[in-house]
Design a protein around this motif. Structure first.
Motif, PDB file in Angstrom:
ATOM      1  N   ASP A 156     138.396  93.439  -3.874  1.00  0.00           N
ATOM      2  CA  ASP A 156     139.052  92.349  -4.768  1.00  0.00           C
ATOM      3  C   ASP A 156     140.170  91.955  -4.999  1.00  0.00           C
ATOM      4  O   ASP A 156     141.641  93.006  -4.797  1.00  0.00           O
ATOM      5  CB  ASP A 156     139.122  93.661  -6.092  1.00  0.00           C
ATOM      6  CG  ASP A 156     139.430  92.992  -7.833  1.00  0.00           C
ATOM      7  OD1 ASP A 156     140.670  92.828  -8.032  1.00  0.00           O
ATOM      8  OD2 ASP A 156     138.938  92.960  -8.118  1.00  0.00           O
ATOM      9  N   LEU A 164     142.924  91.083  -7.141  1.00  0.00           N
ATOM     10  CA  LEU A 164     144.350  91.264  -8.173  1.00  0.00           C
ATOM     11  C   LEU A 164     144.032  93.005  -7.567  1.00  0.00           C
ATOM     12  O   LEU A 164     145.559  93.018  -7.380  1.00  0.00           O
ATOM     13  CB  LEU A 164     143.891  90.740  -9.651  1.00  0.00           C
ATOM     14  CG  LEU A 164     144.931  91.149 -10.520  1.00  0.00           C
ATOM     15  CD1 LEU A 164     145.978  91.098 -10.074  1.00  0.00           C
ATOM     16  CD2 LEU A 164     144.313  91.575 -12.023  1.00  0.00           C
ATOM     17  N   ILE A 213     142.012  99.717 -12.790  1.00  0.00           N
ATOM     18  CA  ILE A 213     141.484  98.627 -13.772  1.00  0.00           C
ATOM     19  C   ILE A 213     142.353  98.807 -15.008  1.00  0.00           C
ATOM     20  O   ILE A 213     142.398  99.220 -15.662  1.00  0.00           O
ATOM     21  CB  ILE A 213     140.231  99.061 -13.929  1.00  0.00           C
ATOM     22  CG1 ILE A 213     139.369  99.827 -13.100  1.00  0.00           C
ATOM     23  CG2 ILE A 213     139.542  97.520 -14.253  1.00  0.00           C
ATOM     24  CD1 ILE A 213     139.357  98.926 -11.411  1.00  0.00           C
ATOM     25  N   TYR A 253     140.713  93.521 -17.409  1.00  0.00           N
ATOM     26  CA  TYR A 253     140.676  93.047 -16.570  1.00  0.00           C
ATOM     27  C   TYR A 253     139.106  93.413 -16.416  1.00  0.00           C
ATOM     28  O   TYR A 253     138.492  91.836 -16.288  1.00  0.00           O
ATOM     29  CB  TYR A 253     141.031  93.887 -15.497  1.00  0.00           C
ATOM     30  CG  TYR A 253     140.613  93.192 -14.194  1.00  0.00           C
ATOM     31  CD1 TYR A 253     141.536  91.528 -13.746  1.00  0.00           C
ATOM     32  CD2 TYR A 253     139.840  93.915 -12.679  1.00  0.00           C
ATOM     33  CE1 TYR A 253     140.733  90.949 -12.241  1.00  0.00           C
ATOM     34  CE2 TYR A 253     139.995  93.287 -11.615  1.00  0.00           C
ATOM     35  CZ  TYR A 253     139.957  91.722 -11.492  1.00  0.00           C
ATOM     36  OH  TYR A 253     139.761  91.343 -10.795  1.00  0.00           O
ATOM     37  N   ARG A 254     138.119  93.295 -16.295  1.00  0.00           N
ATOM     38  CA  ARG A 254     136.631  93.751 -16.586  1.00  0.00           C
ATOM     39  C   ARG A 254     136.309  92.423 -17.345  1.00  0.00           C
ATOM     40  O   ARG A 254     135.101  91.627 -17.239  1.00  0.00           O
ATOM     41  CB  ARG A 254     136.107  95.014 -17.325  1.00  0.00           C
ATOM     42  CG  ARG A 254     134.524  95.395 -16.729  1.00  0.00           C
ATOM     43  CD  ARG A 254     134.515  96.787 -17.505  1.00  0.00           C
ATOM     44  NE  ARG A 254     133.000  96.181 -16.746  1.00  0.00           N
ATOM     45  CZ  ARG A 254     131.351  96.152 -17.681  1.00  0.00           C
ATOM     46  NH1 ARG A 254     131.946  95.244 -18.750  1.00  0.00           N
ATOM     47  NH2 ARG A 254     130.462  96.001 -17.221  1.00  0.00           N
ATOM     48  N   THR A 309     137.984  90.057 -18.254  1.00  0.00           N
ATOM     49  CA  THR A 309     138.440  88.850 -18.283  1.00  0.00           C
ATOM     50  C   THR A 309     137.053  88.394 -16.729  1.00  0.00           C
ATOM     51  O   THR A 309     137.068  86.737 -16.948  1.00  0.00           O
ATOM     52  CB  THR A 309     139.447  88.712 -17.498  1.00  0.00           C
ATOM     53  OG1 THR A 309     141.061  89.084 -18.158  1.00  0.00           O
ATOM     54  CG2 THR A 309     139.942  87.801 -16.375  1.00  0.00           C
ATOM     55  N   ASN A 357     140.734  84.456 -19.371  1.00  0.00           N
ATOM     56  CA  ASN A 357     142.095  85.690 -19.043  1.00  0.00           C
ATOM     57  C   ASN A 357     142.036  86.286 -20.449  1.00  0.00           C
ATOM     58  O   ASN A 357     143.029  86.155 -21.183  1.00  0.00           O
ATOM     59  CB  ASN A 357     143.340  85.038 -18.468  1.00  0.00           C
ATOM     60  CG  ASN A 357     144.046  86.084 -18.031  1.00  0.00           C
ATOM     61  OD1 ASN A 357     144.428  87.439 -17.674  1.00  0.00           O
ATOM     62  ND2 ASN A 357     145.290  85.370 -17.063  1.00  0.00           N
ATOM     63  N   ILE A 362     143.609  89.784 -19.286  1.00  0.00           N
ATOM     64  CA  ILE A 362     144.077  90.962 -19.078  1.00  0.00           C
ATOM     65  C   ILE A 362     145.835  91.186 -20.518  1.00  0.00           C
ATOM     66  O   ILE A 362     146.653  90.126 -20.528  1.00  0.00           O
ATOM     67  CB  ILE A 362     144.871  90.628 -17.834  1.00  0.00           C
ATOM     68  CG1 ILE A 362     144.099  90.642 -17.139  1.00  0.00           C
ATOM     69  CG2 ILE A 362     146.358  91.991 -16.921  1.00  0.00           C
ATOM     70  CD1 ILE A 362     144.080  90.377 -15.551  1.00  0.00           C
ATOM     71  N   TYR A 420     147.998  86.496 -12.218  1.00  0.00           N
ATOM     72  CA  TYR A 420     146.309  86.805 -12.301  1.00  0.00           C
ATOM     73  C   TYR A 420     146.132  85.307 -12.644  1.00  0.00           C
ATOM     74  O   TYR A 420     144.596  84.547 -11.614  1.00  0.00           O
ATOM     75  CB  TYR A 420     145.365  87.235 -12.746  1.00  0.00           C
ATOM     76  CG  TYR A 420     143.866  86.558 -12.736  1.00  0.00           C
ATOM     77  CD1 TYR A 420     143.231  88.214 -12.264  1.00  0.00           C
ATOM     78  CD2 TYR A 420     142.807  86.456 -13.885  1.00  0.00           C
ATOM     79  CE1 TYR A 420     141.939  87.425 -11.921  1.00  0.00           C
ATOM     80  CE2 TYR A 420     141.660  86.177 -14.091  1.00  0.00           C
ATOM     81  CZ  TYR A 420     140.902  86.514 -12.781  1.00  0.00           C
ATOM     82  OH  TYR A 420     139.724  86.681 -12.192  1.00  0.00           O
ATOM     83  N   SER A 467     143.529  83.390  -9.460  1.00  0.00           N
ATOM     84  CA  SER A 467     142.965  82.530  -9.575  1.00  0.00           C
ATOM     85  C   SER A 467     142.121  81.320 -10.094  1.00  0.00           C
ATOM     86  O   SER A 467     141.797  81.112  -8.774  1.00  0.00           O
ATOM     87  CB  SER A 467     142.448  83.408 -10.822  1.00  0.00           C
ATOM     88  OG  SER A 467     141.361  82.527 -11.455  1.00  0.00           O
TER      89      SER A 467
END
Length: 640
Positions: free
Chosen positions: A440, A442, A463, A467-468, A470, A476, A478, A487, A491
């Motif tokens: 991962d 990030l 986490i 984020y999940r 996203t 996005n 977050i 991010y 990304s």
């Protein structure tokens, strides 16, 4: 009389040759009997499967992230997998072939005599570490082969520019196979570079030749920077970006060597003896070989070793064996026999000698992971992925995470901490968020979780909120604005148009620290602070969990708590700032909006030492979780 001496010499030579080939056959038999695949190898195998099936060099197919540390090994296995479409047996057979080639080449080209070759092969066969990682699915066999070829060339060629080129080329291939192995080659390359015969060619010529030799590594680094956006594997961020101080790492590295001495009494003593022999005998040409072995051991200590017992010691062992076996040693016959007997005796001091390994290896589960988090990894996974298990009708690999991965193939997104079997069998449609951050991009840049106490190679991240969502939505979400901004940049690099000029600019900015201030400003979610009395009512927990202060030092051996259904938790016991134990609390199924009682068996050390706080921490795993965590009624069973 002369004829009689010649006949005696020929007889001794034939006897020694027979003993050498018997040693090689012993190594081959043990290689078959110990062959296995570790769960971690399947992290690379998922990239191979994606690559062969047209998804690029990816782990999650929607992100360009390098979740492997051994590109050359990955490419070679990819070529085989392209034709076989069987990852397990492709890896096993290829590892066996490469390992046998390395040992035979050492015996016939690197060793100075048949006797030193036979002794060297016995060392390798009786080294638990070397046998464990002659297969395993990791890159060790290819590292071993490249080491043998490198030092055969070094020992047989005159120091000149052509020799410098080929040694640089082989070292570059080894670095593409695993970057930190350069330490094993560096002293010898330096000796060749500054040798009197190459010195006469001039600085520019030597530098030019060395750079030309290192082109494989230079080209890979250029590709990695362009394709992935960074020049090193993502695993480097996950394992080195931890904030753990150098002293703690060094202590863990020494524990790694201590673990090796206990479980594998052959490997470390031979490394030290083989590395010191050239120095003690003033064999100047072999001193650089030995120096590479010692330099790598210092590096192992510096980085804290590994969680796989012996894995990082196989290469320096082979280098040390080459160093002493290539020397023209003259010893009486009884000394050779005595040396072999000592090696055998040392190997038998190990709790689980490779000599007696069979299909039942690892069924005794006690002591597989020591108190410092170092595991007999082959014992841990042999039941699931050991080659001899196929004779018992087991379809390999056979592990719960294989089944779980297959069940999640069509579910879109998951949270998981052990991503090898699960990720490979989850297939290309499943996006897995790896809480250890190996895959991962990030999470690998975020601070590690304070609890539970870190285990070497396993650094849990919390986490970030949003984020999940996203990952699932592609937008996005977050919640921390600084992390959200970071991010966006990250990304774009790992998902954007590969050939975009703007992406190339962003790669430059990311690697030169332009966006580091966004990470520095990120405020990780804080753990909830509670008293035990607070738990009398329902408490909704953040993903970071809650620290429950008991107001006293308790010694109770059991505790009870109500926790949200369908969620896994840790209970972590603290005495002051010291973690004195933890207990994994598996999920119980039930209505998603309810709580169910759990019994916590307090670890013996915690009960004996005492504890004044208990951390209740969600394990952040998928299952039937709705990612809403709660607790109520934390009670200690004071009277037993």
């Amino acid at each position: 009389m002369m004829r009689s001496r010649m006949e005696t010499y020929n007889h001794k030579s034939r006897t020694a040759s027979v003993l050498l080939w018997l040693a090689i056959i012993l190594y081959a038999v043990l290689l078959y009997r110990t062959a296995w695949i570790t769960e971690d190898a399947y992290i690379t195998y998922r990239t191979i499967d994606n690559f062969v099936n047209g998804y690029g060099l990816t782990w999650n197919t929607d992100e360009r992230v390098q979740a492997y540390t051994h590109p050359l090994w990955m490419f070679l296995l990819s070529a085989i997998y392209f034709f076989t479409h069987n990852m397990y047996f492709s890896s096993i057979v290829f590892s066996i072939v490469v390992s046998l080639t390395a040992v035979v080449l050492f015996s016939t080209r690197a060793a100075s005599s048949v006797r030193t070759a036979a002794l060297g092969v016995l060392v390798l066969a009786f080294s638990k570490a070397f046998m464990d990682y002659s297969t395993s699915g990791l890159e060790n066999p290819l590292t071993h082969l490249l080491l043998v070829i490198f030092f055969v060339l070094y020992l047989t060629r005159q120091p000149d520019l052509r020799g410098l080129f080929w040694l640089s080329f082989l070292a570059a291939l080894a670095m593409v196979n695993r970057m930190d192995t350069i330490l094993l080659f560096a002293p010898t390359l330096a000796w060749m570079f500054f040798n009197f015969k190459t010195w006469k060619a001039g600085w520019l010529s030597r530098i030019g030749v060395a750079v030309l030799g290192f082109l494989p590594f230079i080209l890979w680094e250029a590709f990695s920077l362009f394709y992935y956006g960074i020049p090193v594997p993502n695993t480097a961020y996950a394992k080195l970006n931890t904030g753990i101080d150098a002293v703690s790492y060094a202590k863990q590295g020494l524990f790694y060597l201590k673990n090796s001495l206990f479980y594998d009494p052959v490997t470390l003593p031979v490394i030290m003896l083989g590395s010191l022999m050239p120095l003690l005998t003033k064999n100047w040409k072999r001193i650089p070989i030995a120096a590479g072995s010692l330099l790598y051991i210092l590096y192992v200590i510096k980085v804290g070793g590994d969680f796989m017992s012996g894995r990082f010691l196989t290469a320096p062992l082979l280098v040390a064996v080459i160093a002493f076996a290539s020397m023209p040693l003259t010893m009486p016959r009884r000394a050779w026999i005595g040396s072999g007997a000592v090696i055998l005796a040392l190997s038998l001091l190990a709790p689980y000698p490779s000599l007696f390994s069979d299909a039942s290896y690892g069924t005794i589960r006690k002591g597989l992971i020591d108190e410092h988090g170092i595991a007999d990894e082959r014992a841990f996974y042999y039941k699931s992925a050991g080659l001899l298990r196929m004779h018992e009708g087991v379809k390999l690999p056979d592990a719960p995470l294989v089944t779980k991965g297959k069940q999640w193939q069509e579910k879109g997104i998951s949270l998981e901490s052990h991503i090898g079997f699960f990720g490979f069998y989850g297939g290309p449609k499943l996006h897995t968020i790896d809480s250890y951050a190996l895959a991962d991009p990030l999470l690998s840049r975020l601070p590690i979780s304070k609890y539970p106490k870190w285990r070497i190679g396993h650094y849990m991240r919390i986490i970030p909120e949003g984020y999940r969502d996203t990952i699932q939505s592609g937008k996005n979400q977050i919640q921390d604005p600084n992390l959200a901004a970071y991010y966006d940049k990250l990304s774009f690099i790992i998902k954007g148009d590969l050939f975009s000029a703007e992406r190339i600019k962003e790669i430059w900015k990311l690697n030169t620290g332009v966006y580091d201030h966004l990470l520095a400003a990120y405020q990780p979610p804080q753990m909830l602070q509670l008293s035990q009395a607070d738990t009398d009512k329902l408490i909704v927990l953040p993903p970071t969990g809650a620290e429950v202060k008991l107001g006293r030092v308790a010694h109770a051996k059991k505790a009870y708590v109500h926790l949200s259904n369908n969620d896994d938790y840790y209970a972590i016991f603290l005495n002051g700032e010291q973690e004195v134990g933890n207990f994994a609390i598996p999920a119980k199924s039930g209505p998603k909006d309810g709580l169910l009682p759990h019994t916590i068996d307090v670890p013996d050390k915690a009960a004996k030492t005492g504890y004044d706080r208990i951390v209740i921490l969600p394990r952040l795993l998928d299952g039937n979780s709705d990612f809403v965590y709660a607790l109520r009624s934390l009670q200690l069973m004071e009277k037993q």
